[in-house]
Scaffold this active site. Structure first.
Site, short mmCIF file in Angstrom:
data_model
loop_
_atom_site.label_atom_id
_atom_site.label_comp_id
_atom_site.label_asym_id
_atom_site.label_seq_id
_atom_site.Cartn_x
_atom_site.Cartn_y
_atom_site.Cartn_z
N TYR A 170 -63.93 40.08 -22.95
CA TYR A 170 -64.56 39.38 -21.82
C TYR A 170 -66.02 39.81 -21.67
CZ TYR A 170 -65.23 37.78 -16.98
OH TYR A 170 -65.70 37.17 -15.84
N THR A 205 -61.25 35.76 -6.29
CA THR A 205 -60.65 34.54 -6.86
C THR A 205 -59.48 34.96 -7.74
OG1 THR A 205 -62.03 34.54 -8.83
CG2 THR A 205 -62.92 33.38 -6.92
P1 NAD Z 1 -60.76 30.92 -11.37
O1 NAD Z 1 -59.66 31.47 -12.19
O2 NAD Z 1 -60.57 30.74 -9.90
O3 NAD Z 1 -61.25 29.52 -11.98
C1 NAD Z 1 -61.46 29.33 -13.35
C2 NAD Z 1 -61.10 27.89 -13.70
O4 NAD Z 1 -61.41 27.69 -15.09
C3 NAD Z 1 -59.62 27.57 -13.52
O5 NAD Z 1 -59.46 26.40 -12.75
C4 NAD Z 1 -59.13 27.36 -14.94
O6 NAD Z 1 -58.08 26.41 -15.06
C5 NAD Z 1 -60.38 26.90 -15.65
N1 NAD Z 1 -60.32 27.08 -17.10
C6 NAD Z 1 -59.82 28.16 -17.78
N2 NAD Z 1 -59.87 27.93 -19.09
C7 NAD Z 1 -60.42 26.71 -19.26
C8 NAD Z 1 -60.72 25.93 -20.40
N3 NAD Z 1 -60.45 26.35 -21.64
N4 NAD Z 1 -61.29 24.71 -20.21
C9 NAD Z 1 -61.55 24.25 -18.96
N5 NAD Z 1 -61.26 24.95 -17.85
C10 NAD Z 1 -60.71 26.16 -17.99
O7 NAD Z 1 -61.99 31.89 -11.65
P2 NAD Z 1 -63.44 32.05 -11.02
O8 NAD Z 1 -63.52 33.39 -10.45
O9 NAD Z 1 -63.84 30.88 -10.20
O10 NAD Z 1 -64.26 32.08 -12.38
C11 NAD Z 1 -65.25 31.16 -12.72
C12 NAD Z 1 -66.22 31.82 -13.68
O11 NAD Z 1 -66.81 32.96 -13.03
C13 NAD Z 1 -65.61 32.34 -14.97
O12 NAD Z 1 -66.48 32.06 -16.04
C14 NAD Z 1 -65.53 33.84 -14.74
O13 NAD Z 1 -65.55 34.56 -15.93
C15 NAD Z 1 -66.77 34.07 -13.91
N6 NAD Z 1 -66.78 35.31 -13.12
C16 NAD Z 1 -65.81 35.55 -12.21
C17 NAD Z 1 -65.84 36.75 -11.50
C18 NAD Z 1 -64.77 37.09 -10.49
O14 NAD Z 1 -64.75 38.21 -9.99
N7 NAD Z 1 -63.87 36.18 -10.17
C19 NAD Z 1 -66.88 37.66 -11.69
C20 NAD Z 1 -67.85 37.37 -12.63
C21 NAD Z 1 -67.79 36.18 -13.34
#
Ligand code: NAD
Length: 266
Positions: A170, A205
């Protein structure tokens, strides 16, 4: 008052949940047409229904696509152009974090490959097809529309800092998102295409809460958060809105941190 994204056509991946869903709501509130994209068909349809019900004055649609598959990303971009007539903003936000013990010694190659395919290759496909579409955007000065557009790629605070909790694939994928975004920003700057990364801090999330699945793990992370709390998805969506809108018209190639101060913390 006109919305900050009035007349703009936008596409958001990972829009079925978390940051993507909150961004869809915010973009629509600011006057944008929105195509929500997610691999989870049920979630993306429900998300689009919610956005459409709340903001009936803009066009809202959903499509199922796996961002790691180029043909599916291209089809999603084509659909946005067909429905809305142009494509001004693409938010490449879909991402996964495998809950497995993800370190140099234990990570299985298939987990590494899957993580890279979604988090890095997925962003590449999103950028590639967004750039192709944005080059064709006609200028309409009366509506503040122009050739080019804004691409936002979701990285993470772990792209900048070493995480003591192992999430090797990741972390590597997110670091590469920053590097790729910077380079694309330089290559396409003179075409009016801006590319910026957004680096969220730890959020409440499903993605992170499934990973930090005990109070002990959550509390260990909280100790390092200057504000003493996890962020809300909508707080990242507000950063994405800024990067999407012309308010950030002189910004490209940045690592835009929305992290509660985490990356400044010792
Ligand atoms: P989340 O799990 O709530 O949402 C992620 C969404 O992406 C889900 O609806 C999932 O179905 C979709 N997804 C997964 N694989 C996919 C694919 N192959 N094609 C299309 N859609 C796909 O997570 P979030 O926290 O909203 O994360 C969104 C972004 O933020 C991600 O890139 C994550 O790495 C990044 N992020 C999150 C955090 C955190 O703490 N939650 C921190 C830093 C970065």
């Amino acid at each position: 008052m006109p919305g900050r994204l009035q007349y703009k056509s936008t596409l958001i991946t990972g829009a079925g949940s978390g940051i993507g869903l909150e961004s869809a709501l915010l973009f629509a509130q600011e006057g944008a047409d929105v195509l929500l994209v997610d691999v989870n068909e049920q979630a993306v349809n429900a998300a689009a229904k919610k956005v459409a019900e709340r903001f009936p004055n803009v066009k809202v649609a959903a499509t199922k696509a796996d961002v790691s598959k180029e043909a599916e990303v291209k089809a999603a971009v084509d659909k946005a152009v067909e429905l809305f007539g142009r494509l001004d903003v693409v938010f490449n936000n879909a991402g996964i974090m495998h809950p497995a013990d993800d370190n140099a010694l234990n990570t299985e190659e298939k987990i590494w490959d899957l993580t890279m395919d979604v988090n890095l290759k997925g962003v590449w496909w999103g950028c590639k097809h967004a750039i192709i579409a944005m080059r064709k955007n006609p200028t309409d000065a009366s509506k503040g529309l122009h050739t080019g557009g804004s691409i936002i790629n979701t990285a993470s605070f772990v792209a900048i800092m070493g995480a003591a909790t192992p999430q090797l694939a990741y972390t590597a994928s997110k670091g590469a998102v920053l590097a790729m975004t910077r380079e694309l920003a330089m290559v396409h700057a003179r075409e009016g295409i801006r590319l910026n990364s957004i680096c969220p801090g730890p959020l409440k999330t499903p993605l992170l809460m499934d990973f930090l699945n005990t109070d002990e793990k959550k509390n260990r992370r909280l100790v390092h958060l200057p504000m003493g709390r996890f962020g809300e998805a909508v707080e990242i969506a507000k950063g994405a809105l800024f990067l999407a809108s012309d308010d950030s018209s002189y910004m490209t190639g940045t690592d835009f941190k929305v992290d509660g101060g985490l990356t400044s913390c010792y």
